[in-house]
Design a protein around this motif. Structure first.
Motif, mmCIF file in Angstrom:
data_model
loop_
_atom_site.group_PDB
_atom_site.id
_atom_site.type_symbol
_atom_site.label_atom_id
_atom_site.label_comp_id
_atom_site.label_asym_id
_atom_site.label_seq_id
_atom_site.Cartn_x
_atom_site.Cartn_y
_atom_site.Cartn_z
ATOM 1 N N ARG A 123 0.834 -1.214 0.000
ATOM 2 C CA ARG A 123 0.000 0.000 0.000
ATOM 3 C C ARG A 123 0.867 1.262 0.000
ATOM 4 N N LYS A 124 1.931 1.217 0.814
ATOM 5 C CA LYS A 124 2.809 2.391 0.940
ATOM 6 C C LYS A 124 3.425 2.774 -0.399
ATOM 7 N N TYR A 125 4.026 1.799 -1.074
ATOM 8 C CA TYR A 125 4.733 2.132 -2.315
ATOM 9 C C TYR A 125 3.788 2.306 -3.493
ATOM 10 N N LEU A 126 2.587 1.738 -3.405
ATOM 11 C CA LEU A 126 1.572 2.051 -4.414
ATOM 12 C C LEU A 126 1.205 3.528 -4.338
ATOM 13 N N SER A 127 1.125 4.057 -3.118
ATOM 14 C CA SER A 127 0.742 5.468 -2.945
ATOM 15 C C SER A 127 1.737 6.417 -3.582
ATOM 16 N N TRP A 128 2.949 5.925 -3.865
ATOM 17 C CA TRP A 128 3.959 6.760 -4.527
ATOM 18 C C TRP A 128 3.666 6.941 -6.010
ATOM 19 N N ILE A 129 2.871 6.062 -6.592
ATOM 20 C CA ILE A 129 2.679 6.105 -8.050
ATOM 21 C C ILE A 129 1.225 6.286 -8.480
ATOM 22 N N VAL A 130 0.294 6.378 -7.517
ATOM 23 C CA VAL A 130 -1.106 6.594 -7.880
ATOM 24 C C VAL A 130 -1.665 7.750 -7.065
ATOM 25 N N GLY A 131 -2.770 8.319 -7.537
ATOM 26 C CA GLY A 131 -3.392 9.427 -6.831
ATOM 27 C C GLY A 131 -4.493 9.004 -5.879
ATOM 28 N N ARG A 132 -4.960 7.780 -5.985
ATOM 29 C CA ARG A 132 -6.070 7.313 -5.158
ATOM 30 C C ARG A 132 -5.617 6.996 -3.729
ATOM 31 N N PHE A 139 -4.750 -6.953 -1.763
ATOM 32 C CA PHE A 139 -3.739 -7.280 -2.770
ATOM 33 C C PHE A 139 -4.304 -7.225 -4.195
ATOM 34 N N LYS A 140 -5.533 -7.689 -4.376
ATOM 35 C CA LYS A 140 -6.146 -7.672 -5.699
ATOM 36 C C LYS A 140 -6.308 -6.242 -6.204
ATOM 37 N N GLN A 141 -6.798 -5.357 -5.349
ATOM 38 C CA GLN A 141 -7.001 -3.961 -5.733
ATOM 39 C C GLN A 141 -5.668 -3.258 -5.977
ATOM 40 N N ILE A 142 -4.666 -3.592 -5.181
ATOM 41 C CA ILE A 142 -3.339 -3.004 -5.365
ATOM 42 C C ILE A 142 -2.761 -3.421 -6.718
ATOM 43 N N THR A 143 -2.886 -4.706 -7.040
ATOM 44 C CA THR A 143 -2.367 -5.207 -8.319
ATOM 45 C C THR A 143 -3.051 -4.521 -9.490
ATOM 46 N N LYS A 144 -4.370 -4.392 -9.416
ATOM 47 C CA LYS A 144 -5.099 -3.706 -10.487
ATOM 48 C C LYS A 144 -4.623 -2.273 -10.641
ATOM 49 N N ALA A 145 -4.421 -1.592 -9.512
ATOM 50 C CA ALA A 145 -3.997 -0.193 -9.552
ATOM 51 C C ALA A 145 -2.623 -0.049 -10.210
ATOM 52 N N VAL A 146 -1.720 -0.985 -9.930
ATOM 53 C CA VAL A 146 -0.391 -0.936 -10.548
ATOM 54 C C VAL A 146 -0.493 -1.150 -12.052
ATOM 55 N N VAL A 147 -1.276 -2.141 -12.469
ATOM 56 C CA VAL A 147 -1.441 -2.424 -13.897
ATOM 57 C C VAL A 147 -2.037 -1.209 -14.611
ATOM 58 N N GLU A 148 -3.042 -0.583 -14.006
ATOM 59 C CA GLU A 148 -3.647 0.615 -14.597
ATOM 60 C C GLU A 148 -2.616 1.734 -14.743
#
Length: 321
Positions: A123-132, A139-148
């Motif tokens: 979650r922490k490092y996803l927040s570095w690359i997305v605005g949401r 984990f499923k939502q995080i993976t989708k967000a990275v792919v998007e």
């Protein structure tokens, strides 16, 4: 002819080295300019819808003009000193404009923590690359967000700036990044930026209109080349490329979702507020962490394909016009 070589070398440098943290990055300077101007303009213009809208227009004009003018006049001056010095500096500038390697590194860092079962760091490092908002994602939502993010930034971070650099070198590339950085910092539809960032969001949509569609089609072709589902990528691209509040984002996302045979997008929280969003693609199978790797590979193939095509077009124009 020189710009064809410069952009090709810059693309290769980004592919190999990415953005070393020790190297000062011009995009960070654009970000500082935006923050500084936002503070100053907020003091000058009244706190009203009209005041915020006018202030946002001035912000856009100042940042975009500066992003273009600084490299333009710097390169002009270097050319008077030594043309080769100008070529070296412009290559360095173009290299720093590309963001393919950094996108891969940031995405693969999230991938690593997903594979390790570390939800907090995912979650922490996803927040570095997305605005949401990422605090409640699984984990499923995080993976989708990275792919998007990988799919969308294949356009914003690689193919769109590539097109602008081939049109007008590093100054055009920085002009595009100025517009794109403005959108990423103030182009939100929340209470703070709804009017202040409105003009910047519109200009970003205009500049990305053609590149986003080119990226979507490049991803469809790329899907065939890397062994993904090219036919489904084309089908979903045609069907779902308008399933987004942005006129551009769903173009590469739909092609990527179709190629991977997964479903992306859907509702998401931004700044604590739920936004209802259409889905993109079909829920044919469960999303897995490996989809991040596949999306990254697709991004690179689509980028390389675009580079070959547009450098070829540029060469043809140079020879015959």
């Amino acid at each position: 002819m020189e710009i064809v070589i410069i952009v090709a070398v810059a693309f290769l440098l980004d592919l190999i080295f990415g953005d070393p943290y020790w190297l000062p990055h011009p995009i960070r300077l654009i970000g500082l300019l935006i923050s500084g101007c936002e503070t100053i303009l907020g003091r000058i213009f009244p706190e009203s819808k009209r005041g915020a809208l006018i202030a946002g227009i001035f912000l856009n004009l100042i940042v975009v003009a500066t992003s273009f003018a600084v490299p333009f006049f710097l390169l002009k001056g270097l050319a008077l000193i030594n043309p080769w010095l100008r070529y070296v500096v412009e290559t360095l500038f173009c290299y720093q404009i590309f963001a393919g390697k950094s996108l891969k590194q940031e995405s693969m860092r999230v991938y690593k923590y997903i594979k390790a079962g570390d939800l907090q760091n995912s979650r922490k490092y996803l927040s570095w690359i997305v605005g949401r908002d990422t605090e409640s994602l699984d984990f499923k939502q995080i993976t989708k967000a990275v792919v998007e993010t990988v799919a969308e930034n294949a356009s914003d971070g690689v193919i769109a700036p590539m097109i602008f650099m081939l049109l007008g070198g590093a100054p055009f590339g920085f002009l595009y990044k100025g517009v794109n950085t403005l959108d990423s910092m103030v182009g939100y539809k929340n209470e703070k930026y709804l009017y202040f960032g409105k003009f910047s969001a519109i200009i970003d949509d205009i500049l990305n209109f053609i590149p986003a569609r080119i990226t979507g089609m490049a991803m469809v072709i790329g899907a065939f080349l890397v062994g993904l589902d090219g036919k489904n990528a084309w089908r979903v691209f045609l069907r779902d490329r308008h399933n987004h509040a942005s006129p551009n984002s769903a173009n590469p996302e739909s092609a990527c979702a179709g190629a991977l045979n997964i479903q992306l997008a859907g509702d998401a929280f931004y700044f604590g507020k739920l936004y209802k969003k259409k889905t993109i693609g079909d829920d044919n199978r469960a999303v897995s962490a490996e989809d991040i790797v596949k999306a990254t590979n697709l991004m690179y193939v689509a980028s390389l394909l675009s580079l070959i095509i547009f450098e070829g077009i540029r060469l043809i124009l140079v020879v015959y016009l």
